[in-house]
Structure formats: structure tokens, C-alpha cells
Design a protein around this motif. Sequence first.
Motif, PDB file in Angstrom:
ATOM      1  N   LEU A 321       0.822  -1.217   0.000  1.00 39.39           N
ATOM      2  CA  LEU A 321       0.000   0.000   0.000  1.00 39.39           C
ATOM      3  C   LEU A 321       0.859   1.272   0.000  1.00 39.39           C
ATOM      4  O   LEU A 321       0.536   2.257  -0.678  1.00 39.39           O
ATOM      5  N   GLU A 322       1.962   1.253   0.754  1.00 38.25           N
ATOM      6  CA  GLU A 322       2.837   2.426   0.794  1.00 38.25           C
ATOM      7  C   GLU A 322       3.466   2.678  -0.578  1.00 38.25           C
ATOM      8  O   GLU A 322       3.529   3.819  -1.046  1.00 38.25           O
ATOM      9  N   VAL A 323       3.922   1.622  -1.208  1.00 45.90           N
ATOM     10  CA  VAL A 323       4.519   1.765  -2.546  1.00 45.90           C
ATOM     11  C   VAL A 323       3.491   2.274  -3.535  1.00 45.90           C
ATOM     12  O   VAL A 323       3.772   3.148  -4.371  1.00 45.90           O
ATOM     13  N   ALA A 324       2.280   1.725  -3.461  1.00 42.88           N
ATOM     14  CA  ALA A 324       1.213   2.157  -4.377  1.00 42.88           C
ATOM     15  C   ALA A 324       0.882   3.634  -4.179  1.00 42.88           C
ATOM     16  O   ALA A 324       0.735   4.401  -5.150  1.00 42.88           O
ATOM     17  N   LEU A 325       0.766   4.053  -2.931  1.00 48.43           N
ATOM     18  CA  LEU A 325       0.474   5.467  -2.657  1.00 48.43           C
ATOM     19  C   LEU A 325       1.625   6.358  -3.116  1.00 48.43           C
ATOM     20  O   LEU A 325       1.403   7.433  -3.688  1.00 48.43           O
ATOM     21  N   TYR A 326       2.850   5.929  -2.865  1.00 46.41           N
ATOM     22  CA  TYR A 326       4.013   6.737  -3.265  1.00 46.41           C
ATOM     23  C   TYR A 326       4.044   6.932  -4.779  1.00 46.41           C
ATOM     24  O   TYR A 326       4.269   8.048  -5.273  1.00 46.41           O
ATOM     25  N   ARG A 327       3.825   5.845  -5.531  1.00 46.38           N
ATOM     26  CA  ARG A 327       3.851   5.949  -6.990  1.00 46.38           C
ATOM     27  C   ARG A 327       2.709   6.825  -7.503  1.00 46.38           C
ATOM     28  O   ARG A 327       2.881   7.607  -8.445  1.00 46.38           O
ATOM     29  N   MET A 328       1.552   6.746  -6.866  1.00 49.52           N
ATOM     30  CA  MET A 328       0.423   7.566  -7.291  1.00 49.52           C
ATOM     31  C   MET A 328       0.713   9.059  -7.040  1.00 49.52           C
ATOM     32  O   MET A 328       0.496   9.914  -7.909  1.00 49.52           O
ATOM     33  N   HIS A 331       3.395  10.321  -9.426  1.00 51.60           N
ATOM     34  CA  HIS A 331       2.868  10.517 -10.760  1.00 51.60           C
ATOM     35  C   HIS A 331       2.109  11.839 -10.862  1.00 51.60           C
ATOM     36  O   HIS A 331       2.144  12.514 -11.900  1.00 51.60           O
ATOM     37  N   ARG A 332       1.419  12.238  -9.804  1.00 51.82           N
ATOM     38  CA  ARG A 332       0.662  13.476  -9.809  1.00 51.82           C
ATOM     39  C   ARG A 332       1.508  14.712  -9.446  1.00 51.82           C
ATOM     40  O   ARG A 332       1.004  15.831  -9.423  1.00 51.82           O
ATOM     41  N   GLY A 333       2.778  14.489  -9.138  1.00 51.04           N
ATOM     42  CA  GLY A 333       3.653  15.601  -8.810  1.00 51.04           C
ATOM     43  C   GLY A 333       3.545  16.100  -7.402  1.00 51.04           C
ATOM     44  O   GLY A 333       3.950  17.219  -7.093  1.00 51.04           O
ATOM     45  N   TRP A 334       3.002  15.276  -6.519  1.00 51.75           N
ATOM     46  CA  TRP A 334       2.854  15.672  -5.125  1.00 51.75           C
ATOM     47  C   TRP A 334       4.098  15.335  -4.293  1.00 51.75           C
ATOM     48  O   TRP A 334       4.195  15.750  -3.146  1.00 51.75           O
ATOM     49  N   MET A 335       4.981  14.527  -4.819  1.00 53.30           N
ATOM     50  CA  MET A 335       6.138  14.103  -4.054  1.00 53.30           C
ATOM     51  C   MET A 335       7.412  14.628  -4.730  1.00 53.30           C
ATOM     52  O   MET A 335       7.455  14.786  -5.957  1.00 53.30           O
TER      53      MET A 335
END
Length: 335
Positions: A321-328, A331-335
Motif C-alpha cells: 500500500l505504501e509503494v502504491a500510494l508513493y507511486r500515485m 505521478h501526480r507531482g505531489w512528491m
Amino acid sequence: MRDVIVDCAIYREGRRSEGPLDFSDALDEARTSDEAFVWIGLHEPTAAEFDKVSEEFGLHPLAVEDALKAHQRPKLEVYDDSLFVVLKPVVYEPDSDAVSSGEVMIFMGDSFVVTVRHGEGAPLGVVRHRLEADPDVLKHGPTAVLYSIADASVDHYLEVADELQADLEVLETEVFSPDGGGSRHTASRIYNFKRQILEFRRATGPLSLPLARLSGAGPFGPAVPFVDETAQPFFRDVNDHLTRVNESVEGLDRLVSDILSAHLAQMSVRQNDDMRKISAWAAMAAVPTMIAGVYGMNFDHMPELHWTWTYPAVIILMAVLEVALYRMFKHRGWM
């Protein structure tokens, strides 16, 4: 009075001549000679020091009050026995980004010019030397003095405007640099720069009407007393230069306002980026916290508590779940 009187001289046909040391005797001598006038320059006189001068030259009390108090707007006043003109020379210190203004009060009348200087920005010494080196101009009498002082002041306005433009370009580059615009002192520097432009405008803006009158374009008639009408084209040229200065000041003021608005918008965007990053990290932290919270309630009837692979399965689930959230979020430019 010797500390107050910077210079006192009689000029005949454009040339300086030796005369009486006392300015009242010098005025009498100038009035008895054709094509002669006396020019006396004073620096920040007190009321008692200026009293004798005002009585001898017949200066109007209201003009005398303005000359002593200073802090006047550029203006032109016509009285019965004299003409009163106020100019505000400016000085710009690039190191401190500070614009300071002095004041020059000019009294003109029958065969005399009295100049009163406040501050250190007035170019009177340079103007006097320049005129004394050019008898063809100085022979036109007090009008030549008024024109030369106005011309020197406005020419210096142009230099100050160019210096402000150069420093503003440096500030603009700093604001829009990748990391320079984020300084907490940038907004205060921009605002301080805007205040300096306002100080500059106070010196240049009100001078338009007096120069328009001197150039024959004023609303009170083509002629101004005590001013030679043949000098109107020269005053018109000075007024054209002043128009350029005022246009430059207007442009600088608009540009500074735009830079300040852009800087504030830039800071708002950066704050939004920071908030998105914080929100993304908070969301990522909430998922394992929620799962760990469920298994921390110590319920008896939780089948997976007794499973052999429950602990590694939960850890793997959290990681996925952490990896999935990080990639999402990435991708949206939030990280």
C-alpha cells in the motif's frame, strides 16, 4: 552669515566681476549697471540669517517661509517683485537602494538671483562653474541661472532613472531565479524599492506644471514675469526630458508592482506545493497507522491473530500500500 552664504558675485555681460563683499552693496551696484545681476547662494539659513536677505531683496513673506521650512513640492509662484521656484534634486545610493531628495529654492527679480539649498543633492556649485565657463549663456542673466539649474536637475533625474532601472533588473532576476525568490526578505526589498520610486516621483511629477509654464505652455499665459521669453524653447527642451523621466518612473512603478505580485503568487504556489507534499506524506503514514491500530485493539475474536503468516502478511500489505500510494503521488507531482 559667512557660513550660510556659499557664494555671492556680480555678473556683467556673462562674466564674473569683483564687487562689494556685502550683498546689499552688490545688489545696488548691479542695478546701476546695464546687463548686470547679482547671484547669491545660501545653504540652509535660519530665519534670523535669512531675514536681512529677504528685506534687502524684497522677497515675499510666504516664499521666505517656504524657503526656510523646506519640505516643499516643486512649484512656481509669481509675486509682485520676484519669482519663486522650488526644485527637488535627487541622489540615489545603489548600495542601499535609497533615493534621497534635497531642495533648491530660487528667487528671481530685478537684477538678482537668490538660491537657497537644503540637503546635499543640489548641483548648484557645478552649475555656477559651468555657467561662468560659458559667458554666451550667462549673459542672458537670471533666466540663464534658472534654466541651468532646472536642466542640471532634470538631467540628473535621467541618470537616477537609469540606475533604478539597472538595479530593478537585478532584483527581477533574483526574484525569478530558482531559489532566490524564496527568501523571506525578498518581499521587503521589493516594497522598499517601491518606496524609493515613490520618493523619486515626488520630485519629478509636480515639476511638470512649472516647466510647462516656463516653456510658454502653461494655463496662465505664455509669459512668466522675470523670465526672458526667448528662453522658452530651452525650457521646452527641459520639459521634454522631464516627460521622459516621468514616463520612466511610471514604467518602473508598474514593473515593481508586477514583480511584487509575481513574487507573492510564486510564494503561494510554493506553499501549495509544500502542503501537497505534507498531505501526501500524511496519507502514506495514515495507512500503516490504521492497520496497526486495528490489530492493537486486542479483540479475542480475530481469526487472523492465530494464523502463522499473519504478521508477515500484514507487513507485506503495508509495504504494498505504501509503494502504491508513493507511486500515485509521484505521478501526480505531489512528491
